[in-house]
Scaffold this motif. Sequence first.
Motif, PDB file in Angstrom:
ATOM      1  N   SER A 134     -24.646 105.165 -43.339  1.00  0.00           N
ATOM      2  CA  SER A 134     -23.405 104.428 -43.583  1.00  0.00           C
ATOM      3  C   SER A 134     -23.513 103.694 -44.915  1.00  0.00           C
ATOM      4  O   SER A 134     -24.566 103.159 -45.265  1.00  0.00           O
ATOM      5  N   THR A 135     -22.424 103.667 -45.644  1.00  0.00           N
ATOM      6  CA  THR A 135     -22.419 102.961 -46.929  1.00  0.00           C
ATOM      7  C   THR A 135     -22.020 101.492 -46.770  1.00  0.00           C
ATOM      8  O   THR A 135     -21.963 100.756 -47.756  1.00  0.00           O
ATOM      9  N   SER A 136     -21.726 101.082 -45.544  1.00  0.00           N
ATOM     10  CA  SER A 136     -21.356  99.685 -45.300  1.00  0.00           C
ATOM     11  C   SER A 136     -22.608  98.824 -45.276  1.00  0.00           C
ATOM     12  O   SER A 136     -23.505  99.056 -44.463  1.00  0.00           O
ATOM     13  N   PRO A 137     -22.708  97.825 -46.148  1.00  0.00           N
ATOM     14  CA  PRO A 137     -23.907  96.979 -46.168  1.00  0.00           C
ATOM     15  C   PRO A 137     -23.940  96.062 -44.957  1.00  0.00           C
ATOM     16  O   PRO A 137     -22.898  95.622 -44.464  1.00  0.00           O
ATOM     17  N   PRO A 138     -25.126  95.759 -44.440  1.00  0.00           N
ATOM     18  CA  PRO A 138     -25.229  94.818 -43.325  1.00  0.00           C
ATOM     19  C   PRO A 138     -24.870  93.412 -43.780  1.00  0.00           C
ATOM     20  O   PRO A 138     -25.048  93.055 -44.942  1.00  0.00           O
ATOM     21  N   GLN A 139     -24.343  92.625 -42.857  1.00  0.00           N
ATOM     22  CA  GLN A 139     -23.988  91.240 -43.156  1.00  0.00           C
ATOM     23  C   GLN A 139     -25.072  90.318 -42.610  1.00  0.00           C
ATOM     24  O   GLN A 139     -25.449  90.428 -41.451  1.00  0.00           O
ATOM     25  N   TRP A 140     -25.586  89.463 -43.460  1.00  0.00           N
ATOM     26  CA  TRP A 140     -26.595  88.521 -42.982  1.00  0.00           C
ATOM     27  C   TRP A 140     -26.612  87.297 -43.884  1.00  0.00           C
ATOM     28  O   TRP A 140     -26.200  87.340 -45.040  1.00  0.00           O
ATOM     29  N   SER A 141     -27.074  86.204 -43.336  1.00  0.00           N
ATOM     30  CA  SER A 141     -27.229  84.965 -44.092  1.00  0.00           C
ATOM     31  C   SER A 141     -28.532  84.306 -43.659  1.00  0.00           C
ATOM     32  O   SER A 141     -28.791  84.169 -42.459  1.00  0.00           O
ATOM     33  N   PRO A 142     -29.374  83.918 -44.604  1.00  0.00           N
ATOM     34  CA  PRO A 142     -30.626  83.248 -44.246  1.00  0.00           C
ATOM     35  C   PRO A 142     -30.347  81.845 -43.706  1.00  0.00           C
ATOM     36  O   PRO A 142     -29.288  81.259 -43.970  1.00  0.00           O
ATOM     37  N   GLU A 143     -31.278  81.338 -42.934  1.00  0.00           N
ATOM     38  CA  GLU A 143     -31.115  79.989 -42.378  1.00  0.00           C
ATOM     39  C   GLU A 143     -31.024  78.950 -43.493  1.00  0.00           C
ATOM     40  O   GLU A 143     -30.294  77.971 -43.380  1.00  0.00           O
ATOM     41  N   GLU A 144     -31.784  79.170 -44.558  1.00  0.00           N
ATOM     42  CA  GLU A 144     -31.731  78.290 -45.717  1.00  0.00           C
ATOM     43  C   GLU A 144     -31.324  79.112 -46.931  1.00  0.00           C
ATOM     44  O   GLU A 144     -31.696  80.277 -47.060  1.00  0.00           O
ATOM     45  N   ARG A 145     -30.578  78.505 -47.815  1.00  0.00           N
ATOM     46  CA  ARG A 145     -30.094  79.221 -48.993  1.00  0.00           C
ATOM     47  C   ARG A 145     -31.269  79.728 -49.828  1.00  0.00           C
ATOM     48  O   ARG A 145     -32.240  79.003 -50.061  1.00  0.00           O
ATOM     49  N   MET A 146     -31.165  80.978 -50.283  1.00  0.00           N
ATOM     50  CA  MET A 146     -32.239  81.608 -51.044  1.00  0.00           C
ATOM     51  C   MET A 146     -31.693  82.128 -52.365  1.00  0.00           C
ATOM     52  O   MET A 146     -30.577  82.660 -52.420  1.00  0.00           O
ATOM     53  N   THR A 147     -32.485  81.999 -53.421  1.00  0.00           N
ATOM     54  CA  THR A 147     -32.121  82.590 -54.708  1.00  0.00           C
ATOM     55  C   THR A 147     -32.465  84.074 -54.675  1.00  0.00           C
ATOM     56  O   THR A 147     -33.210  84.544 -53.802  1.00  0.00           O
ATOM     57  N   ARG A 148     -31.945  84.809 -55.623  1.00  0.00           N
ATOM     58  CA  ARG A 148     -32.261  86.237 -55.692  1.00  0.00           C
ATOM     59  C   ARG A 148     -33.763  86.451 -55.928  1.00  0.00           C
ATOM     60  O   ARG A 148     -34.351  87.387 -55.398  1.00  0.00           O
ATOM     61  N   GLU A 149     -34.339  85.581 -56.741  1.00  0.00           N
ATOM     62  CA  GLU A 149     -35.772  85.704 -56.994  1.00  0.00           C
ATOM     63  C   GLU A 149     -36.577  85.503 -55.714  1.00  0.00           C
ATOM     64  O   GLU A 149     -37.574  86.194 -55.472  1.00  0.00           O
ATOM     65  N   GLU A 150     -36.136  84.594 -54.876  1.00  0.00           N
ATOM     66  CA  GLU A 150     -36.825  84.354 -53.598  1.00  0.00           C
ATOM     67  C   GLU A 150     -36.664  85.550 -52.664  1.00  0.00           C
ATOM     68  O   GLU A 150     -37.613  85.919 -51.952  1.00  0.00           O
ATOM     69  N   VAL A 151     -35.488  86.152 -52.674  1.00  0.00           N
ATOM     70  CA  VAL A 151     -35.271  87.343 -51.845  1.00  0.00           C
ATOM     71  C   VAL A 151     -36.155  88.488 -52.331  1.00  0.00           C
ATOM     72  O   VAL A 151     -36.776  89.201 -51.539  1.00  0.00           O
ATOM     73  N   GLU A 152     -36.217  88.684 -53.648  1.00  0.00           N
ATOM     74  CA  GLU A 152     -37.041  89.754 -54.202  1.00  0.00           C
ATOM     75  C   GLU A 152     -38.517  89.526 -53.895  1.00  0.00           C
ATOM     76  O   GLU A 152     -39.262  90.479 -53.632  1.00  0.00           O
ATOM     77  N   SER A 153     -38.954  88.275 -53.910  1.00  0.00           N
ATOM     78  CA  SER A 153     -40.333  87.957 -53.558  1.00  0.00           C
ATOM     79  C   SER A 153     -40.598  88.287 -52.089  1.00  0.00           C
ATOM     80  O   SER A 153     -41.661  88.824 -51.740  1.00  0.00           O
ATOM     81  N   LYS A 154     -39.629  88.004 -51.244  1.00  0.00           N
ATOM     82  CA  LYS A 154     -39.754  88.312 -49.816  1.00  0.00           C
ATOM     83  C   LYS A 154     -39.795  89.826 -49.597  1.00  0.00           C
ATOM     84  O   LYS A 154     -40.539  90.328 -48.749  1.00  0.00           O
ATOM     85  N   ARG A 155     -38.990  90.553 -50.360  1.00  0.00           N
ATOM     86  CA  ARG A 155     -39.011  92.015 -50.273  1.00  0.00           C
ATOM     87  C   ARG A 155     -40.385  92.557 -50.667  1.00  0.00           C
ATOM     88  O   ARG A 155     -40.947  93.414 -49.976  1.00  0.00           O
ATOM     89  N   ALA A 156     -40.898  92.070 -51.784  1.00  0.00           N
ATOM     90  CA  ALA A 156     -42.196  92.554 -52.262  1.00  0.00           C
ATOM     91  C   ALA A 156     -43.279  92.306 -51.225  1.00  0.00           C
ATOM     92  O   ALA A 156     -44.142  93.164 -50.982  1.00  0.00           O
ATOM     93  N   GLU A 157     -43.237  91.142 -50.593  1.00  0.00           N
ATOM     94  CA  GLU A 157     -44.223  90.816 -49.566  1.00  0.00           C
ATOM     95  C   GLU A 157     -44.122  91.781 -48.388  1.00  0.00           C
ATOM     96  O   GLU A 157     -45.141  92.247 -47.859  1.00  0.00           O
TER      97      GLU A 157
END
Length: 246
Positions: A35-58
Motif C-alpha cells: 500500500s502506498t498509504s503511509p502509516p499514521q503515528w505520533s511519538p509520545e514526545e516531540r522528536m526532530t528529524r535527526e532524532e528519528v533518523e538516529s532511532k532508525r539507525a539504531e
Amino acid sequence: MGNCLSAPNESRQPYNDDQQASDEDVALGKNRRLSTSPPQWSPEERMTREEVESKRAEFWETSPAFEGRKEIWEALKAACDAFGNKEFELAQTIVSSAGISLPRGTLADVYDELGNRYRIPNYCLVFPPDSPGRGTSEPSGAPQSTDDSGSKPKPSAEAASAPDSPQGDKITLRIRLSSLKDVKISVRRTDTIATVKQKLGQMEGFDGSKVRIFLTGKILPDSAVISAIKIPKGFLLQAHVPASPS
C-alpha cells in the motif's frame, strides 16, 4: 514459525484493527501489494528529524541480532528507505525479489519464505507529522545506481582483461520487469550488470541506465560481473524500470 518481535511498542501494533488482516489470511500465506498509504503515528514526545533518523539507525544496526535472516533484514531496510522516499514501485520490487510476503499490504508486518515474521516500527517508514529539523529527509542507505549521475560505469578489471574463452560464452538471463513482464536476454559471462542494463533498455525501448536490477532483494552494482555474481540457473532476476515522465 519464527517470530521476529523486537521493536518498541509502537511497532508491535502499527495500524488500526480495521487495517489488519485476519490470522487466517496470514496462515494461508496471502500476499498483498504494498500500500502506498503511509502509516499514521505520533511519538509520545516531540522528536526532530535527526532524532528519528538516529532511532532508525539504531534499529537497523541491531535488527540482524533478532530472529530472522540477515539478508531479509537488509532487503527490508532498502525497501523502507525506498518507501520513505516515495519510490513505492521500487520498494515493491525489492520485497518481491527477496521473496517477502505482505499479508497486510504493509512493510510493518511481513514474512519471509521460511515463515519467519518481521515487524518494522513506524518510525522506520515515515517521519511523524510536523517534526522539526531540516526541511527534507534523505533515507540513509537507500540503494543508488552508480550511473544516476550520468557518468559511465567502469567495468571491473576481471571483465576488462577476460579473454574470449569458454568463460566468456553466452548465457541467458531471465528478468522480470516492474511491469511484471518477463524477458530473456543473452549475455556473456564476462559482461557487467551495466552491459545487461544497456541491452535490456535496447530490447524494451527505455533508458537502461536508469534501471535497477535485484537479486534476492539486493541491488546489483553496475560493475558486477555476471560470472562473479553466480546467479543460479534459471533464477528470475528483478528489474525496476522507472516510469517515463508524462
